[in-house]
Design an enzyme around this catalytic site. Structure first.
Site, PDB file in Angstrom:
ATOM      1  N   HIS A   1       0.952  -1.306  -0.104  1.00 51.62           N
ATOM      2  CA  HIS A   1       0.143   0.144  -0.073  1.00 51.62           C
ATOM      3  C   HIS A   1       1.030   1.237   0.029  1.00 51.62           C
ATOM      4  O   HIS A   1       1.872   1.265   0.846  1.00 51.62           O
ATOM      5  CB  HIS A   1      -0.880  -0.002   1.427  1.00 51.62           C
ATOM      6  CG  HIS A   1      -1.578  -1.141   1.423  1.00 51.62           C
ATOM      7  ND1 HIS A   1      -1.382  -2.381   1.915  1.00 51.62           N
ATOM      8  CD2 HIS A   1      -2.974  -1.653   1.224  1.00 51.62           C
ATOM      9  CE1 HIS A   1      -2.234  -3.236   2.194  1.00 51.62           C
ATOM     10  NE2 HIS A   1      -3.362  -2.667   1.504  1.00 51.62           N
TER      11      HIS A   1
ATOM     12  N   GLU B   1       2.226   2.724   3.380  1.00 53.14           N
ATOM     13  CA  GLU B   1       3.176   1.692   4.043  1.00 53.14           C
ATOM     14  C   GLU B   1       4.548   2.693   3.684  1.00 53.14           C
ATOM     15  O   GLU B   1       5.302   2.398   4.613  1.00 53.14           O
ATOM     16  CB  GLU B   1       3.450   0.506   3.640  1.00 53.14           C
ATOM     17  CG  GLU B   1       2.344  -0.477   4.028  1.00 53.14           C
ATOM     18  CD  GLU B   1       2.344  -1.898   3.253  1.00 53.14           C
ATOM     19  OE1 GLU B   1       3.262  -2.559   3.824  1.00 53.14           O
ATOM     20  OE2 GLU B   1       1.541  -1.963   2.600  1.00 53.14           O
TER      21      GLU B   1
ATOM     22  N   MET C   1      -8.103   1.693   0.587  1.00 51.82           N
ATOM     23  CA  MET C   1      -6.937   2.368   0.351  1.00 51.82           C
ATOM     24  C   MET C   1      -5.831   1.291  -0.565  1.00 51.82           C
ATOM     25  O   MET C   1      -4.654   1.690  -0.584  1.00 51.82           O
ATOM     26  CB  MET C   1      -6.332   2.053   1.789  1.00 51.82           C
ATOM     27  CG  MET C   1      -7.007   2.877   2.809  1.00 51.82           C
ATOM     28  SD  MET C   1      -6.471   2.763   4.558  1.00 51.82           S
ATOM     29  CE  MET C   1      -7.721   3.331   5.535  1.00 51.82           C
TER      30      MET C   1
ATOM     31  N   ASN D   1     -17.396  -2.772   6.276  1.00 50.64           N
ATOM     32  CA  ASN D   1     -17.870  -1.931   7.400  1.00 50.64           C
ATOM     33  C   ASN D   1     -18.754  -0.693   6.542  1.00 50.64           C
ATOM     34  O   ASN D   1     -18.554  -0.567   5.482  1.00 50.64           O
ATOM     35  CB  ASN D   1     -16.816  -1.332   8.081  1.00 50.64           C
ATOM     36  CG  ASN D   1     -15.842  -0.767   7.147  1.00 50.64           C
ATOM     37  OD1 ASN D   1     -15.172  -1.441   6.559  1.00 50.64           O
ATOM     38  ND2 ASN D   1     -15.831   0.664   7.000  1.00 50.64           N
TER      39      ASN D   1
ATOM     40  N   HIS E   1      -9.350  -1.632  12.288  1.00 57.11           N
ATOM     41  CA  HIS E   1      -8.889  -2.509  11.343  1.00 57.11           C
ATOM     42  C   HIS E   1      -9.150  -4.023  11.890  1.00 57.11           C
ATOM     43  O   HIS E   1      -9.381  -4.861  11.030  1.00 57.11           O
ATOM     44  CB  HIS E   1      -7.263  -2.459  11.291  1.00 57.11           C
ATOM     45  CG  HIS E   1      -6.583  -3.459  10.473  1.00 57.11           C
ATOM     46  ND1 HIS E   1      -6.938  -3.260   9.065  1.00 57.11           N
ATOM     47  CD2 HIS E   1      -5.596  -4.295  10.581  1.00 57.11           C
ATOM     48  CE1 HIS E   1      -6.056  -4.401   8.511  1.00 57.11           C
ATOM     49  NE2 HIS E   1      -5.442  -5.054   9.356  1.00 57.11           N
TER      50      HIS E   1
HETATM   51  N1  HPA Z   1     -12.085   2.968   4.471  1.00 60.32           N
HETATM   52  C1  HPA Z   1     -11.046   2.782   3.952  1.00 60.32           C
HETATM   53  N2  HPA Z   1     -10.363   1.685   3.672  1.00 60.32           N
HETATM   54  C2  HPA Z   1     -11.025   0.527   4.243  1.00 60.32           C
HETATM   55  C3  HPA Z   1     -12.388   0.614   4.801  1.00 60.32           C
HETATM   56  C4  HPA Z   1     -12.796   1.877   4.935  1.00 60.32           C
HETATM   57  O1  HPA Z   1     -13.969   2.196   5.609  1.00 60.32           O
HETATM   58  N3  HPA Z   1     -12.566  -0.645   5.110  1.00 60.32           N
HETATM   59  C5  HPA Z   1     -11.977  -1.389   4.664  1.00 60.32           C
HETATM   60  N4  HPA Z   1     -10.967  -0.836   4.117  1.00 60.32           N
END
Ligand code: HPA
Length: 291
Positions: free
Chosen positions: A95, A98, A223, A247, A264
């Protein structure tokens, strides 16, 4: 090049890194190279266990492959078969948050391309932006909005890799999207389609950002995926992407409850819960690819 100096790699430096990665992989893997690559996102790591006849190579042994640092991202390349179809499976991704320069994200993709990979399937965990994207939804990406403020193609362009200015109209290949719809039918796993908004991270978004992304027409936010898609389209690969909605976006209320803070840990838990359906769908998709 240091990972943190912020300077663009020259064409020669990038080409040299690709050449070294290609040479290492040819040395470590004698057989034919798969035409399809798969990047396992958060929560999808266990899919690596489904790769059969696998040659396993640690990222640390491949020049040009940065070593990922995030929990749930292992850092190994598996060359084998998924549902019978040859695959180069990247268990662990890099990513930009990082600290990897965004250009470095393109190098492993170019290495795979140089070895004959023609298409790449990107998977990720993402937050839902629209009411339809409830937790547990599997969303096939139909388009993206790049809100990372970065592009891996910034810097001198190597015309032998791809053109300076390249089209993104069909970035998420319509035929591969249709194949996901077929795989959904084959497997009985429901999928949605939507627009992925790519952000830099590592902070989750603010509620105001989430509200803005939803108004822009975004369906999910995450991300990863966007830099990889850009690098892959640039070098002539077909791209498909699958988001696992772990989520509701920050500040969104679910069933009238006050918005929950994001973590996370919760992303990983929800990823695990959706894993079996994601695995079923991806196996059905790879069974259809055949080659
Ligand atoms: N935002 C950004 N990245 C993510 C999310 C989020 O709500 N959930 C899982 N990866």
């Amino acid at each position: 090049m240091s990972a943190y100096d912020g300077k663009a790699m020259t064409v020669a430096e990038a080409a040299e890194q690709v050449a070294q990665g290609v040479a290492a992989l040819r040395r470590l893997h004698g057989g034919a190279f798969p035409k399809t690559a798969l990047i396992l996102g958060s929560g999808l790591g266990p899919l690596a266990g489904q790769v059969t006849e696998a040659t396993e190579i640690s990222y640390g042994d491949i020049p040009g492959f940065p070593v990922p640092s995030v929990e749930g991202h292992a850092g190994r390349l598996l060359l084998g078969r998924l549902a019978g179809t040859p695959v180069a499976c990247l268990a662990g991704r890099f990513h930009v948050y990082e600290g990897h320069p965004v250009q470095a994200i393109a190098i492993p993709i170019r290495i795979l391309r140089a070895l004959g990979v023609e298409r790449i399937v990107l998977t990720n965990a993402a937050g839902g932006l629209s009411p339809a994207m409830t937790v547990g939804t599997l969303m096939v990406v139909k388009d993206h909005i790049n809100f990372t403020g970065r592009n891996p193609l910034v810097g001198p362009n190597d015309e032998s890799v791809g053109p300076r200015f390249f089209d993104m109209t069909y970035a998420y290949d319509p035929a591969l999207r249709a194949m996901f719809a077929d795989a959904a039918r084959d497997s009985g796993v429901a999928v949605a389609e939507g627009v992925y908004v790519g952000v830099l991270g590592p902070s989750f978004e603010t509620p105001a950002e989430i509200a803005m992304f939803a108004r822009w027409g975004g369906d999910a936010v995450g991300m990863s995926t966007v830099p990889e898609c850009l690098a892959a389209v640039h070098c002539g690969m077909k791209v498909a992407a699958l988001s696992l909605i772990t989520n509701a976006g920050a500040g969104l209320s679910v069933d009238g409850a006050p918005p929950a803070p994001l973590s996370h840990h919760d992303v990983m838990i929800q990823g695990q819960k959706a894993y079996d359906r994601a695995e079923k769908l991806l196996l059905a998709f790879f069974a259809r690819l055949k080659d």
